[in-house]
Motif scaffolding. Structure first.
Motif, short mmCIF file in Angstrom:
data_model
loop_
_atom_site.label_atom_id
_atom_site.label_comp_id
_atom_site.label_asym_id
_atom_site.label_seq_id
_atom_site.Cartn_x
_atom_site.Cartn_y
_atom_site.Cartn_z
N MET A 137 0.82 -1.20 0.00
CA MET A 137 0.00 0.00 0.00
C MET A 137 0.86 1.26 0.00
O MET A 137 0.60 2.20 -0.76
N TYR A 159 -2.75 -0.74 -6.22
CA TYR A 159 -2.83 0.54 -5.52
C TYR A 159 -2.38 1.68 -6.43
O TYR A 159 -3.02 2.74 -6.47
N MET A 172 -8.18 7.77 -0.50
CA MET A 172 -7.95 6.67 0.43
C MET A 172 -9.11 5.69 0.50
O MET A 172 -8.94 4.56 0.96
N LEU A 209 -8.46 1.62 0.86
CA LEU A 209 -8.85 0.78 2.00
C LEU A 209 -9.59 -0.47 1.55
O LEU A 209 -9.40 -1.55 2.12
N ALA A 223 -6.97 -2.80 0.15
CA ALA A 223 -6.15 -3.36 1.22
C ALA A 223 -6.88 -4.48 1.95
O ALA A 223 -6.28 -5.51 2.29
N THR A 224 -8.18 -4.32 2.18
CA THR A 224 -8.95 -5.36 2.86
C THR A 224 -8.99 -6.64 2.04
O THR A 224 -8.78 -7.75 2.56
N LEU A 228 -17.26 -3.51 2.37
CA LEU A 228 -16.63 -2.18 2.43
C LEU A 228 -16.63 -1.53 1.05
O LEU A 228 -16.86 -0.31 0.92
#
Length: 323
Positions: free
Chosen positions: A126, A199, A239, A243, A246-247, A314
């Motif tokens: 990340m 990313y 961001m 996120l 990343a999850t 998410l």
């Protein structure tokens, strides 16, 4: 003077508590919390993830036995079946492996290693990907072309192949004596370098949109340095997708680490992760000791499924088009 100072400290503490209460109040009144609580699947996934992460963090306190304590391991306890089968021992709820280690304890400690590698590799990917994506999207030109061509080349190779290549190169270049000491760093670099492209491409697109907006133009006019503009103004607005990635990447990183360990090029046998436990138990799968590999495999599948469900939720919750 002392009484006035004490009153000021009390007022500052009361103000901090009030601000913290406002933060929690806004969070519990937000659409994100409402979306979370109205989905039983997401709630169960969050509880499972928290339980696994908590057990991994507090493994020395939760695990019934210490699988790394050679003094407490007895070969006479090897391949004891789970407690509900004939020959089971109440001391070992899920049975033991060929070395007499408690399966439940090895799963808890193995999850600790797998999650540690997963979190570290995702954090590394990340930081690297977001940094390169910001530079590429904000600066453009030659910098953008070079970074994106490197990303395009890497996308032509599977992530597991890149991780195997980096791991193999590190083992060939570094002295053999260091292999047992730097395995964690090598795994984090191998997995992280195979994930940064997602990313970078996501942040690049968002940064290209943000750099043309009025608030960025105003910051340029008043003389704010480009680095501060990227970190203070552009980064917070990109961001959300990061996120989500990343999850989801956490689950992929755990799977990648398990795959590398299963192939024998990841975590050493002296520090078994879930992948190593599955590889070791695979040798006993058809000899009747199925629990040695089935239970670590089930733990890995449950963890990855729970994290993936959280990532899907998410992604939908942060997408305004799906609200």
């Amino acid at each position: 003077m002392g009484v006035g100072g004490e009153r000021q400290d009390e007022a500052a503490a009361a103000g901090a508590v009030a601000r913290l209460g406002d933060v929690f109040r806004r969070f519990f009144d937000s659409d994100l919390w409402h979306s979370f609580t109205r989905s039983p699947v997401v709630v169960v996934s969050a509880l499972v993830t928290l339980a696994v992460v908590g057990a991994a963090l507090f493994a020395p306190l939760i695990a019934p036995h210490n699988p790394f304590d050679l003094a407490s391991i007895d070969l006479l306890d090897s391949e004891i079946p789970p407690v509900w089968l004939d020959g089971g021992d109440p001391r070992f709820l899920l049975g033991t492996d060929a070395e007499g280690r408690d399966i439940l304890s090895t799963i808890i400690y193995g999850a600790r290693i797998s999650l540690g590698v997963g979190f570290a590799s995702v954090l590394f990917a990340m930081v690297l990907g977001v940094g390169l994506g910001l530079l590429s999207g904000y600066l453009g030109g030659t910098v953008d072309a070079v970074i994106m061509r490197i990303a395009d080349v890497q996308l032509t190779f599977p992530a597991i192949l890149i991780a195997l290549l980096i791991d193999g190169l590190s083992r060939a270049v570094l002295p053999r004596d260091l292999h047992g000491d730097i395995w964690f760093t090598v795994l984090v670099l191998a997995i992280g370098l195979s994930f940064w492209v997602q990313y970078a491409r996501t942040v690049r697109g968002s940064a290209m949109v943000e750099r043309g907006k009025e608030y960025v133009q105003a910051a340029r006019v008043i003389g704010v340095p480009p680095l501060l503009i990227m970190l203070r103004h552009v980064l917070p607005n990109v961001m959300g997708p990061v996120l989500v990635i990343a999850t989801i990447n956490l689950a992929i990183a755990v799977i990648t680490e398990a795959t590398l360990s299963f192939l024998g090029v990841g975590v050493p046998a002296t520090s078994p992760s879930l992948g190593t436990l599955i590889r070791v138990g695979n040798d006993f799968l058809f000899s009747g000791s199925w629990w040695i590999t089935i239970f670590p495999g089930a733990a890995l599948a449950i963890l990855v499924l729970a994290v993936n469900l959280l990532g899907d939720w998410l992604r939908d919750a942060l997408n305004p088009k799906l609200r």
